[in-house]
Design a protein around this motif. Structure first.
Motif, mmCIF file in Angstrom:
data_model
loop_
_atom_site.group_PDB
_atom_site.id
_atom_site.type_symbol
_atom_site.label_atom_id
_atom_site.label_comp_id
_atom_site.label_asym_id
_atom_site.label_seq_id
_atom_site.Cartn_x
_atom_site.Cartn_y
_atom_site.Cartn_z
ATOM 1 N N LEU A 326 0.824 -1.209 0.000
ATOM 2 C CA LEU A 326 0.000 0.000 0.000
ATOM 3 C C LEU A 326 0.853 1.252 0.000
ATOM 4 O O LEU A 326 0.554 2.228 -0.693
ATOM 5 C CB LEU A 326 -0.913 -0.023 1.238
ATOM 6 C CG LEU A 326 -1.716 1.249 1.519
ATOM 7 C CD1 LEU A 326 -2.744 1.481 0.417
ATOM 8 C CD2 LEU A 326 -2.409 1.139 2.877
ATOM 9 N N CYS A 327 1.900 1.243 0.795
ATOM 10 C CA CYS A 327 2.729 2.428 0.963
ATOM 11 C C CYS A 327 4.156 2.170 0.524
ATOM 12 O O CYS A 327 4.676 1.066 0.673
ATOM 13 C CB CYS A 327 2.752 2.879 2.431
ATOM 14 S SG CYS A 327 1.143 3.349 3.086
ATOM 15 N N ALA A 385 -10.044 -1.072 -2.384
ATOM 16 C CA ALA A 385 -10.519 -0.098 -1.399
ATOM 17 C C ALA A 385 -9.942 1.287 -1.683
ATOM 18 O O ALA A 385 -10.640 2.307 -1.586
ATOM 19 C CB ALA A 385 -10.146 -0.549 0.013
ATOM 20 N N THR A 386 -8.665 1.340 -2.045
ATOM 21 C CA THR A 386 -8.058 2.645 -2.337
ATOM 22 C C THR A 386 -8.655 3.251 -3.602
ATOM 23 O O THR A 386 -8.834 4.466 -3.695
ATOM 24 C CB THR A 386 -6.531 2.506 -2.507
ATOM 25 O OG1 THR A 386 -6.240 1.700 -3.655
ATOM 26 C CG2 THR A 386 -5.907 1.862 -1.275
ATOM 27 N N LEU A 392 -14.520 8.225 -4.938
ATOM 28 C CA LEU A 392 -15.503 8.961 -4.140
ATOM 29 C C LEU A 392 -15.013 10.373 -3.823
ATOM 30 O O LEU A 392 -15.804 11.323 -3.800
ATOM 31 C CB LEU A 392 -15.797 8.202 -2.846
ATOM 32 C CG LEU A 392 -16.601 6.904 -2.987
ATOM 33 C CD1 LEU A 392 -16.722 6.205 -1.643
ATOM 34 C CD2 LEU A 392 -17.982 7.182 -3.570
ATOM 35 N N ALA A 393 -13.723 10.518 -3.576
ATOM 36 C CA ALA A 393 -13.176 11.838 -3.274
ATOM 37 C C ALA A 393 -13.192 12.753 -4.498
ATOM 38 O O ALA A 393 -13.271 13.976 -4.365
ATOM 39 C CB ALA A 393 -11.746 11.693 -2.752
ATOM 40 N N TYR A 428 -3.934 11.388 -2.166
ATOM 41 C CA TYR A 428 -4.322 11.235 -0.768
ATOM 42 C C TYR A 428 -4.793 9.819 -0.444
ATOM 43 O O TYR A 428 -4.562 9.306 0.649
ATOM 44 C CB TYR A 428 -5.434 12.229 -0.444
ATOM 45 C CG TYR A 428 -5.549 12.559 1.030
ATOM 46 C CD1 TYR A 428 -4.590 13.326 1.663
ATOM 47 C CD2 TYR A 428 -6.632 12.103 1.782
ATOM 48 C CE1 TYR A 428 -4.688 13.637 3.004
ATOM 49 C CE2 TYR A 428 -6.740 12.404 3.130
ATOM 50 C CZ TYR A 428 -5.757 13.176 3.737
ATOM 51 O OH TYR A 428 -5.854 13.468 5.065
ATOM 52 N N PHE A 429 -5.456 9.168 -1.392
ATOM 53 C CA PHE A 429 -6.023 7.842 -1.124
ATOM 54 C C PHE A 429 -5.457 6.734 -2.010
ATOM 55 O O PHE A 429 -5.881 5.583 -1.901
ATOM 56 C CB PHE A 429 -7.542 7.874 -1.305
ATOM 57 C CG PHE A 429 -8.262 8.768 -0.330
ATOM 58 C CD1 PHE A 429 -8.348 8.434 1.012
ATOM 59 C CD2 PHE A 429 -8.849 9.953 -0.755
ATOM 60 C CE1 PHE A 429 -9.009 9.254 1.914
ATOM 61 C CE2 PHE A 429 -9.524 10.783 0.137
ATOM 62 C CZ PHE A 429 -9.590 10.430 1.482
ATOM 63 N N GLY A 430 -4.521 7.060 -2.910
ATOM 64 C CA GLY A 430 -4.064 6.098 -3.905
ATOM 65 C C GLY A 430 -3.202 4.978 -3.349
ATOM 66 O O GLY A 430 -2.719 5.014 -2.216
#
Length: 568
Positions: A326-327, A385-386, A392-393, A428-430
């Protein structure tokens, strides 16, 4: 042509005043019509005065070099390019070897081997147009040092190789400068943003993050953002077909620009409808077909040769390595940095109070890429999920852009804001976002830097937060004084222009964040000495404080969505 009613009202009022002085016994009240006309004339005079004050405020600060009507002065561009040459002997990251290896792969092997070669760990993982870009540069590179084009010459970095690689970045930056001129000129006539003649251009040219990433760390972002700004310039000018062509080409140069693709898709789809209403009765099917045809042709030219060699899936696997975590091991300043930070706190609190068990994991902030699940307490997050959170953002700004009529002056401005928010949302959410991707929000936000009070504050905050988050990219002692000085100077430069142009004080929130950068910097450099047992702490401090700034700028930018009267 009859007398000017405003002048008549003023003359009538003047005559009545004189009459009342000579004959005070016979005062005469204004009629309702005269009073209404007088009020309207006073309002018109006040509006003219406000417009004059606004035009005066839109002059470039006197301590900046003036530019010609065509935009950024080429004297300034040449001067900046010369300054960039001073970074030739500076530290460069592994990205230097990455691009050298890509030069060798594209020049020394057949196209069928480009996305298969694994001689080096730095395999080709950019889209085909960038591979062709490397291929063309290699023809010049061979005259500097032919050894850099040999695939087996790993870590090849002779003086001539370094010279060529550094110069290639400086020269291709000219695309960025040309794009700035084109877009700033287009915005002056097509957008409702009232900005100083050259301040936006100077913000872009003196962007600290772009300088650090390209001319020290080493990449070609200036060239790529130049193509992005050119496509945006054509969009603002109403040249939609060439806009689609340029953006499709950009996606095939670097796929990270998929982050802002939804904004371009909605924009280009919206201009196929009537300019004043949403109705399929007036839908421009010819324009829609041409846009689709151009995009298909660009992608066909890019992917066609690899489809012919049955390598499309191999190419896609290189471009989208979802097997990574994820990160990035150094947390990019986004939502997942907060998620990681909470996990770190729970890993400490859990065992101490015997609340829950904790998985034993290595440090998650040593600056390396990792494929492991780095969470000790919180659940892992799947790529889907990301993706959903990112979409949505984006949605509110995309919906608003689609609802704005292209005939309105705010349409182009709303488009730029939507690009900015798509960049924000993706960063921000990727999934597995690198800290360098913050430029996808900062570059378009710079174009909005004079559009509202909130935009001014968002711009200065994001300038500080993005620059701070990029500092760990350069960790060699010799470069630290210059890099830190350049970072602090960029904040002072941005702050100074905004204060000079608008002459209004920044609020407490903005000032507090800017001032807070100083103790964070001190902590970053002193904590390794004071607390050597906690090697993760300095990077965590930088990441979390930068996340705070990115969050503030994201929210401030979103608060401007849908505001029609956005020009100061």
């Amino acid at each position: 042509m009859g007398p000017n009613p405003t002048t008549t009202v003023f003359e009538t009022q003047r005559e009545r005043v004189e009459t009342s002085k000579t004959n005070p016994r016979r005062p005469k009240k204004q009629t309702k019509v005269e009073a209404k006309l007088s009020k309207q004339s006073q309002s018109a005079a006040a509006s003219r005065q406000a417009e004059e004050e606004r035009e005066a405020s839109n002059q470039c600060p006197p301590w900046l070099p003036s530019s010609s009507d065509s935009g950024m002065s080429w004297v300034v561009v040449i001067s900046i390019s010369i300054l960039k040459l001073l970074a030739i002997p500076a530290y460069h990251s592994t990205d230097f070897e990455v691009h050298r290896n890509w030069l060798a792969i594209t020049f020394s092997s057949p196209i069928s081997n480009w996305y298969l070669d694994e001689t080096s760990q730095w395999t080709l993982d950019y889209p085909p147009f960038f591979a062709w870009f490397e291929y063309l540069m290699a023809f010049v590179a061979q005259y500097f040092d032919a050894g850099m084009l040999v695939i087996s010459n790993l870590e090849h970095s002779t003086i001539n190789t370094v010279l060529f690689m550094r110069l290639s970045v400086v020269v291709t930056d000219l695309v960025f400068f040309a794009a700035i001129n084109s877009l700033v000129e287009a915005m002056k006539s097509r957008s409702n943003i009232k900005a100083p003649r050259s301040a936006i251009g100077y913000f872009l040219v003196f962007n600290f993050g772009l300088w650090l990433v390209d001319h020290v760390h080493f990449q070609y972002n200036g060239f790529l953002y130049g193509v992005m700004l050119l496509s945006l310039s054509h969009a603002v000018q109403g040249r939609y077909i060439s806009c689609a062509f340029l953006f499709a080409a950009l996606l095939n140069l670097k796929h990270i620009y998929l982050y802002i693709a939804p904004a371009f898709f909605v924009f280009l789809f919206r201009v196929c409808f009537p300019s004043t209403a949403l109705s399929f009765r007036g839908f421009n099917w010819v324009r829609f077909s041409l846009l689709g045809f151009v995009v298909i042709v660009v992608f066909g030219l890019s992917l066609g040769p690899f489809i012919q060699h049955n390598q499309l899936l191999q190419l896609v696997s290189r471009l989208f390595p979802f097997q990574r975590g994820l990160c990035h091991a150094y947390w990019a300043p986004n939502f997942w940095a907060l998620y990681n930070g909470l996990d770190q706190v729970l890993r400490i609190v859990g065992p101490r109070f015997q609340l829950f068990s904790v998985r034993d994991l290595p440090s998650a902030t040593r600056g390396l890429v990792t494929d492991e699940d780095m969470f000790g307490v919180l659940p892992s997050v799947p790529p889907l999920a990301t993706f959903v959170m990112t979409l949505l953002a984006m949605m509110p700004s995309l919906v608003k852009l689609f609802l704005v009529a292209p005939a309105k002056p705010s349409f182009s401005t709303e488009f730029i804001r939507t690009i900015t928010l798509c960049g924000f949302a993706s960063f921000y959410f990727g999934w597995h976002v690198h800290e360098k991707a913050i430029l996808l929000a900062l570059i378009p936000l710079t174009l909005l830097a004079f559009s509202s009070v909130r935009a001014v504050r968002a711009h200065i905050i994001l300038t500080a937060a993005s620059g701070l988050s990029l500092l760990p990219l350069v960790f060699t002692p010799a470069e630290q004084p210059v890099v830190v000085f350049a970072f602090l100077a960029s904040i002072a430069f941005t702050f100074g222009i905004h204060q000079q142009v608008f002459s209004f004080p920044f609020n407490f929130m903005t000032k507090a964040y800017i001032v807070g950068v100083v103790p964070v910097l001190l902590g970053y450099y002193l904590l390794p000495v004071l607390l050597p047992a906690l090697p993760f702490l300095p990077l965590m401090l930088i990441s979390l404080y930068s996340t705070l700034g990115v969050t503030m700028a994201f929210i401030l930018t979103y608060m401007d969505v849908g505001t029609d009267n956005i020009a100061l």
